[in-house]
Design a protein around this motif. Sequence first.
Motif, PDB file in Angstrom:
ATOM      1  N   LEU A   1       0.873  -1.213  -0.104  1.00  2.22           N
ATOM      2  CA  LEU A   1       0.018  -0.090   0.113  1.00  2.22           C
ATOM      3  C   LEU A   1       0.819   1.247  -0.196  1.00  2.22           C
ATOM      4  CD1 LEU A   1      -2.594   1.497   0.059  1.00  2.22           C
ATOM      5  CD2 LEU A   1      -2.739   0.962   2.625  1.00  2.22           C
ATOM      6  N   PHE A   2       2.053   1.329   0.646  1.00  3.17           N
ATOM      7  CA  PHE A   2       3.027   2.476   0.678  1.00  3.17           C
ATOM      8  C   PHE A   2       3.340   2.692  -0.810  1.00  3.17           C
ATOM      9  CE2 PHE A   2       7.503   2.945   0.003  1.00  3.17           C
ATOM     10  CZ  PHE A   2       7.672   4.377   0.368  1.00  3.17           C
ATOM     11  N   GLN A   3       3.692   1.634  -1.741  1.00  2.84           N
ATOM     12  CA  GLN A   3       3.995   1.710  -2.955  1.00  2.84           C
ATOM     13  C   GLN A   3       2.865   2.395  -3.746  1.00  2.84           C
ATOM     14  OE1 GLN A   3       6.096  -2.352  -4.070  1.00  2.84           O
ATOM     15  NE2 GLN A   3       6.523  -0.708  -5.341  1.00  2.84           N
ATOM     16  N   GLU A   4       1.605   1.798  -3.481  1.00  2.00           N
ATOM     17  CA  GLU A   4       0.559   2.437  -4.266  1.00  2.00           C
ATOM     18  C   GLU A   4       0.030   3.630  -4.064  1.00  2.00           C
ATOM     19  OE1 GLU A   4      -2.436  -0.628  -3.239  1.00  2.00           O
ATOM     20  OE2 GLU A   4      -1.856  -1.941  -4.651  1.00  2.00           O
ATOM     21  N   MET A   5       0.379   4.074  -2.709  1.00  2.00           N
ATOM     22  CA  MET A   5       0.019   5.421  -2.382  1.00  2.00           C
ATOM     23  C   MET A   5       1.102   6.499  -3.089  1.00  2.00           C
ATOM     24  SD  MET A   5      -1.586   5.212   1.634  1.00  2.00           S
ATOM     25  CE  MET A   5      -1.919   7.008   1.523  1.00  2.00           C
ATOM     26  N   SER A   6       2.049   6.050  -2.895  1.00  2.00           N
ATOM     27  CA  SER A   6       3.461   6.843  -3.401  1.00  2.00           C
ATOM     28  C   SER A   6       3.752   6.678  -4.743  1.00  2.00           C
ATOM     29  CB  SER A   6       4.876   6.401  -2.753  1.00  2.00           C
ATOM     30  OG  SER A   6       5.183   5.296  -3.002  1.00  2.00           O
ATOM     31  N   GLY A   7       3.470   5.600  -5.500  1.00  2.00           N
ATOM     32  CA  GLY A   7       3.615   5.469  -6.876  1.00  2.00           C
ATOM     33  C   GLY A   7       4.792   5.101  -6.951  1.00  2.00           C
ATOM     34  N   LEU A   8       5.791   4.573  -6.053  1.00  2.00           N
ATOM     35  CA  LEU A   8       7.008   3.997  -6.285  1.00  2.00           C
ATOM     36  C   LEU A   8       7.180   2.705  -6.748  1.00  2.00           C
ATOM     37  CD1 LEU A   8       8.810   5.971  -3.293  1.00  2.00           C
ATOM     38  CD2 LEU A   8       8.454   7.059  -5.470  1.00  2.00           C
ATOM     39  N   LEU A   9       8.291   2.378  -7.339  1.00  2.00           N
ATOM     40  CA  LEU A   9       8.650   1.068  -7.737  1.00  2.00           C
ATOM     41  C   LEU A   9       9.513   0.272  -7.018  1.00  2.00           C
ATOM     42  CD1 LEU A   9       8.773   2.025 -11.671  1.00  2.00           C
ATOM     43  CD2 LEU A   9       6.848   1.735 -10.164  1.00  2.00           C
ATOM     44  N   ASP A  10       9.446  -1.240  -7.109  1.00  2.00           N
ATOM     45  CA  ASP A  10      10.237  -1.761  -6.350  1.00  2.00           C
ATOM     46  C   ASP A  10      11.085  -2.485  -7.050  1.00  2.00           C
ATOM     47  OD1 ASP A  10      11.565  -4.004  -4.784  1.00  2.00           O
ATOM     48  OD2 ASP A  10       9.767  -4.350  -3.637  1.00  2.00           O
ATOM     49  N   PRO A  11      12.460  -2.513  -7.267  1.00  2.00           N
ATOM     50  CA  PRO A  11      12.989  -3.109  -8.472  1.00  2.00           C
ATOM     51  C   PRO A  11      13.442  -4.760  -8.055  1.00  2.00           C
ATOM     52  CG  PRO A  11      14.613  -2.027  -6.779  1.00  2.00           C
ATOM     53  CD  PRO A  11      13.285  -1.531  -6.473  1.00  2.00           C
ATOM     54  N   ARG A  12      13.155  -4.928  -6.899  1.00  2.00           N
ATOM     55  CA  ARG A  12      13.152  -6.671  -6.676  1.00  2.00           C
ATOM     56  C   ARG A  12      12.120  -7.254  -7.437  1.00  2.00           C
ATOM     57  NH1 ARG A  12      13.352  -5.422  -0.466  1.00  2.00           N
ATOM     58  NH2 ARG A  12      11.358  -4.368  -1.252  1.00  2.00           N
ATOM     59  N   ARG A  13      11.040  -6.738  -7.554  1.00  2.00           N
ATOM     60  CA  ARG A  13       9.803  -7.572  -8.104  1.00  2.00           C
ATOM     61  C   ARG A  13      10.297  -8.117  -9.451  1.00  2.00           C
ATOM     62  NH1 ARG A  13       4.674  -6.315  -5.720  1.00  2.00           N
ATOM     63  NH2 ARG A  13       3.538  -6.864  -7.526  1.00  2.00           N
ATOM     64  N   GLY A  14      10.153  -9.536  -9.531  1.00  2.00           N
ATOM     65  CA  GLY A  14      10.752 -10.163 -10.751  1.00  2.00           C
ATOM     66  C   GLY A  14      12.138 -10.524 -10.753  1.00  2.00           C
ATOM     67  N   ARG A  15      12.490 -10.275  -9.737  1.00  2.00           N
ATOM     68  CA  ARG A  15      14.336 -10.532  -9.654  1.00  2.00           C
ATOM     69  C   ARG A  15      14.636 -11.362  -8.318  1.00  2.00           C
ATOM     70  NH1 ARG A  15      13.925  -5.312 -11.974  1.00  2.00           N
ATOM     71  NH2 ARG A  15      14.976  -5.178 -14.029  1.00  2.00           N
ATOM     72  N   GLY A  16      13.796 -11.306  -7.235  1.00  2.00           N
ATOM     73  CA  GLY A  16      14.145 -12.235  -6.268  1.00  2.00           C
ATOM     74  C   GLY A  16      13.925 -11.545  -5.165  1.00  2.00           C
ATOM     75  N   PHE A  17      14.092 -12.509  -3.990  1.00  2.00           N
ATOM     76  CA  PHE A  17      13.540 -11.941  -2.644  1.00  2.00           C
ATOM     77  C   PHE A  17      14.744 -10.941  -2.005  1.00  2.00           C
ATOM     78  CE2 PHE A  17      11.674 -16.297  -2.457  1.00  2.00           C
ATOM     79  CZ  PHE A  17      10.553 -16.185  -2.953  1.00  2.00           C
ATOM     80  N   PHE A  18      16.108 -11.185  -2.102  1.00  2.00           N
ATOM     81  CA  PHE A  18      16.984 -10.154  -1.593  1.00  2.00           C
ATOM     82  C   PHE A  18      16.747 -10.218  -0.099  1.00  2.00           C
ATOM     83  CE2 PHE A  18      16.988  -9.143  -5.801  1.00  2.00           C
ATOM     84  CZ  PHE A  18      18.094  -9.260  -6.415  1.00  2.00           C
ATOM     85  N   ASN A  19      16.782 -11.382   0.511  1.00  2.04           N
ATOM     86  CA  ASN A  19      16.417 -11.370   1.921  1.00  2.04           C
ATOM     87  C   ASN A  19      17.579 -10.733   2.853  1.00  2.04           C
ATOM     88  OD1 ASN A  19      13.957 -12.683   1.775  1.00  2.04           O
ATOM     89  ND2 ASN A  19      14.804 -14.933   1.514  1.00  2.04           N
ATOM     90  N   THR A  20      17.326  -9.822   3.387  1.00  4.56           N
ATOM     91  CA  THR A  20      18.481  -9.149   4.345  1.00  4.56           C
ATOM     92  C   THR A  20      18.767  -9.561   5.756  1.00  4.56           C
ATOM     93  OG1 THR A  20      17.127  -7.304   4.572  1.00  4.56           O
ATOM     94  CG2 THR A  20      18.610  -7.228   2.633  1.00  4.56           C
ATOM     95  N   PHE A  21      17.503 -10.200   6.312  1.00  8.06           N
ATOM     96  CA  PHE A  21      17.481 -10.460   7.814  1.00  8.06           C
ATOM     97  C   PHE A  21      16.803 -11.798   7.793  1.00  8.06           C
ATOM     98  CE2 PHE A  21      15.467 -10.640  11.834  1.00  8.06           C
ATOM     99  CZ  PHE A  21      15.942 -10.139  12.759  1.00  8.06           C
ATOM    100  N   HIS A  22      17.364 -12.686   8.632  1.00  9.96           N
ATOM    101  CA  HIS A  22      18.520 -12.626   9.634  1.00  9.96           C
ATOM    102  C   HIS A  22      19.888 -13.090   8.953  1.00  9.96           C
ATOM    103  CE1 HIS A  22      20.567 -13.058  13.430  1.00  9.96           C
ATOM    104  NE2 HIS A  22      19.619 -12.236  14.088  1.00  9.96           N
ATOM    105  N   ALA A  23      20.914 -12.310   9.246  1.00  9.06           N
ATOM    106  CA  ALA A  23      22.101 -12.819   8.433  1.00  9.06           C
ATOM    107  C   ALA A  23      22.752 -14.254   8.971  1.00  9.06           C
ATOM    108  CB  ALA A  23      23.087 -11.658   8.437  1.00  9.06           C
ATOM    109  N   ASN A  24      22.334 -14.221  10.416  1.00 17.03           N
ATOM    110  CA  ASN A  24      22.945 -15.599  10.982  1.00 17.03           C
ATOM    111  C   ASN A  24      22.098 -17.075  11.079  1.00 17.03           C
ATOM    112  OD1 ASN A  24      24.947 -13.748  12.087  1.00 17.03           O
ATOM    113  ND2 ASN A  24      23.796 -13.111  13.610  1.00 17.03           N
ATOM    114  N   TYR A  25      21.051 -16.733  10.292  1.00 18.14           N
ATOM    115  CA  TYR A  25      19.967 -17.840  10.369  1.00 18.14           C
ATOM    116  C   TYR A  25      19.463 -18.102   9.029  1.00 18.14           C
ATOM    117  CZ  TYR A  25      20.324 -16.954  15.470  1.00 18.14           C
ATOM    118  OH  TYR A  25      20.846 -16.703  16.801  1.00 18.14           O
TER     119      TYR A  25
END
Length: 358
Positions: free
Chosen positions: A259-283
């Motif tokens: 909804l933040f994206q839809e309200m702002s009109g901003l794009l997410d470069p991850r969509r269609g490219r992968g999860f890019f999971n950044t947390f949790h680095a140790n598990y």
Amino acid sequence: MEISEIIMLVLCGIFLIPSLASATRFDQWWIRAFDFPRIQISFLIIVVIIAAFLVFDFSEIIHFIALGLLILSLIYQLHKIYPYTLLAEKEVMEFEDGDPSDNIALLVSNVLTTNNNYHKLLEIINRRQPDIVLTLESDKKWEDALKELEKEYKYTVKVPQENLYGMHLYSKLKLEETEIRYLVRNDIPSIHGFVRLDDDTKIRIHCMHPRPPSPSEADTSTNRDAELLMLGRDVKEQDKSVLVFGDLNDVAWSRTTRLFQEMSGLLDPRRGRGFFNTFHANYQFFRWPLDHVFHSNDFTLIEIAREKPMGSDHFPMYIKLNFERKAEDEQEKPEAEEDEKEWAQEKIDDAEPREKGV
């Protein structure tokens, strides 16, 4: 009914809970927590489905009902994470050609206040040479350790704090009209301003790190949601070239982030490219995407990467974009429905924000 069938029915019921809970609009932390591990939940549901086929003899209608509901639960989970798989359509175009002077590279790193592996982050910065570096959870010790960056990164905004919400912004590009704001709580800062690409182009930037819903942080997600949705609303009204980046303490596929994206009109470069999971680095099994870069539709993507671990519980996130006005005609902005806008405004009102806009 055999004991194995009863146990399997109980398991089926248990694995319906994550989907049922996350489909609601309740914002208690334990309900919103189900938004995060959708990949892991999907995997476990598949395991239970396979087990159900082995245990049930399908002589009773309850067997069919339990398995059917479980399959629906899996479909719901997969529907949420599908846009971030390689099978989905890309939301942001690849950079093809243009003026290299219009490139901008960012590195976002939640450093973990107690982490003292300063050299590991510096090694990543020296190798990548981003134009902008944002550190989160950085205190005065981190500020002192990163002092050497200021030889190249002459423009800085420093907010050292001991409460896990400090942040530091370093830029090779000129920063203008920067300000530190406290949108919802007086101890959680955000940084706002402009970065100038050249004499004719400046980009509005917003650096964020809202507080997550958790038993140790906040009983509900209301303040986090309000901070993101407030920003989304005001970005839309500004209608400028925009970059929003930071640790948003929310996953890419949650209702609030979408909804933040839809309200702002901003794009997410991850969509269609992968999860890019950044947390949790140790598990390795317990990971999801918390660190984000969103941008207006006048950027195309050159590179996006999750960097190697540097001692924090987060991986740093690197992204390189190219500013292209013509891309606006080819990249469609997300749009929010009216009922979603109303829900967002209710969230903003419930949080009693300290400021009316950004």
